[in-house]
Design a protein around this motif. Structure first.
Motif, PDB file in Angstrom:
ATOM      1  N   ASP A 165       4.266   7.410  25.631  1.00 11.97           N
ATOM      2  CA  ASP A 165       3.579   8.723  25.130  1.00 11.97           C
ATOM      3  C   ASP A 165       2.092   8.477  25.223  1.00 11.97           C
ATOM      4  OD1 ASP A 165       5.822  10.022  24.429  1.00 11.97           O
ATOM      5  OD2 ASP A 165       6.077   9.571  22.484  1.00 11.97           O
ATOM      6  N   PHE A 166       1.639   7.321  24.565  1.00 19.39           N
ATOM      7  CA  PHE A 166       0.095   7.073  24.915  1.00 19.39           C
ATOM      8  C   PHE A 166      -0.352   7.321  26.223  1.00 19.39           C
ATOM      9  CE2 PHE A 166      -3.426   4.003  24.930  1.00 19.39           C
ATOM     10  CZ  PHE A 166      -4.318   4.528  24.294  1.00 19.39           C
ATOM     11  N   CYS A 167       0.278   6.570  26.932  1.00 20.80           N
ATOM     12  CA  CYS A 167      -0.073   6.539  28.611  1.00 20.80           C
ATOM     13  C   CYS A 167       0.007   7.994  29.285  1.00 20.80           C
ATOM     14  CB  CYS A 167       0.862   5.517  29.423  1.00 20.80           C
ATOM     15  SG  CYS A 167       0.681   5.539  30.966  1.00 20.80           S
ATOM     16  N   ARG A 168       0.917   8.815  28.770  1.00 22.75           N
ATOM     17  CA  ARG A 168       0.764  10.142  29.371  1.00 22.75           C
ATOM     18  C   ARG A 168      -0.386  10.806  28.700  1.00 22.75           C
ATOM     19  NH1 ARG A 168       4.696  13.463  25.941  1.00 22.75           N
ATOM     20  NH2 ARG A 168       3.013  13.054  24.353  1.00 22.75           N
ATOM     21  N   ASP A 169      -0.831  10.711  27.398  1.00 21.83           N
ATOM     22  CA  ASP A 169      -1.849  11.260  26.983  1.00 21.83           C
ATOM     23  C   ASP A 169      -3.069  10.845  27.697  1.00 21.83           C
ATOM     24  OD1 ASP A 169      -0.394  12.621  24.992  1.00 21.83           O
ATOM     25  OD2 ASP A 169      -0.642  11.419  23.608  1.00 21.83           O
ATOM     26  N   MET A 170      -3.349   9.424  27.780  1.00 22.20           N
ATOM     27  CA  MET A 170      -4.380   9.184  28.380  1.00 22.20           C
ATOM     28  C   MET A 170      -4.668   9.393  29.761  1.00 22.20           C
ATOM     29  SD  MET A 170      -6.125   7.421  26.102  1.00 22.20           S
ATOM     30  CE  MET A 170      -5.413   8.434  25.205  1.00 22.20           C
ATOM     31  N   ARG A 171      -3.486   9.601  30.550  1.00 24.14           N
ATOM     32  CA  ARG A 171      -3.347  10.069  32.195  1.00 24.14           C
ATOM     33  C   ARG A 171      -3.769  11.423  32.095  1.00 24.14           C
ATOM     34  NH1 ARG A 171       1.510   8.557  35.537  1.00 24.14           N
ATOM     35  NH2 ARG A 171       0.174   9.514  37.079  1.00 24.14           N
ATOM     36  N   ALA A 172      -3.690  12.339  30.892  1.00 20.27           N
ATOM     37  CA  ALA A 172      -4.176  13.718  30.947  1.00 20.27           C
ATOM     38  C   ALA A 172      -5.586  13.994  30.618  1.00 20.27           C
ATOM     39  CB  ALA A 172      -3.260  14.444  29.836  1.00 20.27           C
ATOM     40  N   ILE A 173      -6.089  13.016  29.833  1.00 24.75           N
ATOM     41  CA  ILE A 173      -7.487  12.931  29.630  1.00 24.75           C
ATOM     42  C   ILE A 173      -8.146  12.439  30.868  1.00 24.75           C
ATOM     43  CG2 ILE A 173      -9.445  11.790  28.182  1.00 24.75           C
ATOM     44  CD1 ILE A 173      -7.436  11.828  26.068  1.00 24.75           C
ATOM     45  N   ALA A 174      -7.766  11.445  31.438  1.00 24.31           N
ATOM     46  CA  ALA A 174      -8.454  10.899  32.717  1.00 24.31           C
ATOM     47  C   ALA A 174      -8.502  11.939  33.765  1.00 24.31           C
ATOM     48  CB  ALA A 174      -7.794   9.644  33.199  1.00 24.31           C
ATOM     49  N   ALA A 175      -7.479  12.872  33.925  1.00 24.51           N
ATOM     50  CA  ALA A 175      -7.414  13.714  34.988  1.00 24.51           C
ATOM     51  C   ALA A 175      -8.529  14.664  35.083  1.00 24.51           C
ATOM     52  CB  ALA A 175      -6.021  14.643  34.988  1.00 24.51           C
ATOM     53  N   GLY A 176      -9.388  14.793  33.854  1.00 24.66           N
ATOM     54  CA  GLY A 176     -10.592  15.543  33.910  1.00 24.66           C
ATOM     55  C   GLY A 176     -10.519  16.938  33.209  1.00 24.66           C
ATOM     56  N   PRO A 177     -11.441  17.582  33.065  1.00 19.09           N
ATOM     57  CA  PRO A 177     -11.466  18.916  32.310  1.00 19.09           C
ATOM     58  C   PRO A 177     -10.610  20.076  33.100  1.00 19.09           C
ATOM     59  CG  PRO A 177     -13.648  18.590  33.093  1.00 19.09           C
ATOM     60  CD  PRO A 177     -12.940  17.233  33.475  1.00 19.09           C
ATOM     61  N   ARG A 178      -9.893  20.644  32.236  1.00 16.79           N
ATOM     62  CA  ARG A 178      -9.379  22.100  32.789  1.00 16.79           C
ATOM     63  C   ARG A 178     -10.276  23.255  32.298  1.00 16.79           C
ATOM     64  NH1 ARG A 178      -2.912  20.917  31.424  1.00 16.79           N
ATOM     65  NH2 ARG A 178      -2.545  19.141  32.538  1.00 16.79           N
ATOM     66  N   PRO A 179     -10.391  24.168  33.114  1.00 14.99           N
ATOM     67  CA  PRO A 179     -11.000  25.552  32.530  1.00 14.99           C
ATOM     68  C   PRO A 179     -10.410  25.839  31.065  1.00 14.99           C
ATOM     69  CG  PRO A 179     -10.494  25.862  34.722  1.00 14.99           C
ATOM     70  CD  PRO A 179      -9.637  24.365  34.141  1.00 14.99           C
ATOM     71  N   TRP A 180     -11.233  26.270  30.186  1.00 12.05           N
ATOM     72  CA  TRP A 180     -10.548  26.656  28.581  1.00 12.05           C
ATOM     73  C   TRP A 180     -10.068  27.821  29.038  1.00 12.05           C
ATOM     74  CZ3 TRP A 180     -11.789  30.589  25.242  1.00 12.05           C
ATOM     75  CH2 TRP A 180     -11.318  30.500  24.241  1.00 12.05           C
ATOM     76  N   ARG A 181      -8.847  27.834  28.396  1.00 12.30           N
ATOM     77  CA  ARG A 181      -8.226  29.122  28.391  1.00 12.30           C
ATOM     78  C   ARG A 181      -7.428  29.117  27.139  1.00 12.30           C
ATOM     79  NH1 ARG A 181      -4.112  30.688  33.128  1.00 12.30           N
ATOM     80  NH2 ARG A 181      -6.065  30.897  34.094  1.00 12.30           N
ATOM     81  N   PRO A 182      -7.690  30.231  26.160  1.00 10.21           N
ATOM     82  CA  PRO A 182      -7.200  30.232  24.932  1.00 10.21           C
ATOM     83  C   PRO A 182      -5.515  30.449  24.959  1.00 10.21           C
ATOM     84  CG  PRO A 182      -8.250  32.267  25.395  1.00 10.21           C
ATOM     85  CD  PRO A 182      -8.660  31.441  26.416  1.00 10.21           C
ATOM     86  N   SER A 183      -4.833  29.779  24.085  1.00 15.25           N
ATOM     87  CA  SER A 183      -3.335  30.013  23.931  1.00 15.25           C
ATOM     88  C   SER A 183      -2.938  31.466  23.425  1.00 15.25           C
ATOM     89  CB  SER A 183      -2.745  28.920  23.107  1.00 15.25           C
ATOM     90  OG  SER A 183      -3.286  28.939  21.660  1.00 15.25           O
TER      91      SER A 183
END
Length: 314
Positions: free
Chosen positions: A46-64
């Motif tokens: 789970d931690f690895c998945r979260d870190m890979r998402a952070i490392a992938a770079g920012p996404r355009p902010w879109r409100p939920s």
């Protein structure tokens, strides 16, 4: 070292430790309990998945939830320091693991500050937000989703017992969010009017084809100390439509906008509340029991949900 560079490094470190645990369990099964090893590997994955998402770079902010036109202070902080959330929610063991890996590799990294604390109370609307109330219902349909029927664009006023009845129905029918909580019922202002309206996030938008027929609603409630906070509740469309509509239309829009800007929820209010005693708030937690309709009624506080009872900014 930037947060994104660190996240990529920690993802690799987590994968290496998963491989180490797997090999050790295979070579020396007597050294560690099977369930303990599996649990460690699961948390590292789970931690690895979260870190890979952070490392992938920012996404355009879109409100939920469309209609909220700018990111919250919390979202802004996490965009400025992408490791903010994961660092602040990590326990001491995980934080020590991160720092030990950084130290062993000879890197330098400054942990992010604490995330902004949600503000108490109901924020006043800006002039721009007031003007926006003149141009349609604040809750918008997310891109790619099917619009809800017209009767969803409404806010309903409820007393404490009416809200409790809706929570009982949600628990009895096992809808997506909400259950009858005697703790919440006891800590709602009994003389206040509470407010309910459909406000599903994009990832929870109703989809009958997927078996999600109910409407995820936001609830603006007044607690016994006078603070207005948010909560959530799933309501069937026919149940919501049957509730009387007594609030003037422009006032409905104002309350919807106010509720969406309110930062604290019932769960945060409960954390700050002193332990319940008959001498304090007057509530004594009972054992879990059966409600009159046969469904379980929980005495527990909802997880993350007196003075005069005027609604906010009336």
């Amino acid at each position: 070292m930037s947060d994104r560079e660190l996240a990529g490094f920690l993802a690799d470190e987590a994968l290496l430790e998963i491989r180490h645990l797997a090999r050790r369990a295979r070579m020396s099964p007597e050294e560690a309990a099977h369930a303990e090893v599996i649990d460690k590997m699961d948390k590292l994955a789970d931690f690895c998945r979260d870190m890979r998402a952070i490392a992938a770079g920012p996404r355009p902010w879109r409100p939920s939830q469309r209609g909220i036109g700018y990111p919250s202070r919390r979202t802004q902080a996490m965009r400025a320091r992408p490791m903010s959330y994961r660092w602040n929610v990590a326990n001491e063991e995980r934080q020590a693991w991160i720092l030990s890996r950084i130290d062993a590799a000879g890197y330098r990294w400054t942990p992010p500050p604490a995330l902004p604390t949600p503000r108490k109370g109901v924020p006043p609307l800006t002039l721009r937000q007031h003007l926006g109330l003149l141009f349609g219902w604040p809750v918008k349909t997310p891109h790619g989703c099917r619009p809800l029927p017209r009767q969803s664009r409404s806010l309903k006023a409820l007393d404490r017992d009416e809200l409790f009845s809706l929570q009982q129905e949600a628990g009895r029918l096992r809808l997506g969010m909400g259950e009858a909580s005697t703790w919440l019922h006891a800590h709602l202002d009994p003389d206040a009017t509470h407010y309910l309206f459909p406000d599903p996030p994009s990832f929870y938008w109703p989809n009958p084809d997927a078996g999600r027929r109910w409407w995820h609603c936001r609830v603006l409630v007044r607690m016994i100390d006078g603070e207005w906070v948010n909560s959530s509740l799933s309501v069937l469309p026919e149940t919501f439509a049957a509730l009387p509509s007594t609030v003037p239309r422009l006032r409905q829009r104002h309350l919807v906008a106010t509720a969406r800007l309110t930062e604290r929820d019932v769960g945060l209010w409960g954390r700050d509340h002193e332990p319940c005693t008959p001498e304090g708030c007057g509530y004594t937690p009972p054992d879990e029991h059966q409600g009159d309709d046969g469904c379980a009624v929980s005495p527990q506080r909802p997880r993350s949900p007196a003075s005069e009872s005027r609604p906010p900014h009336s």
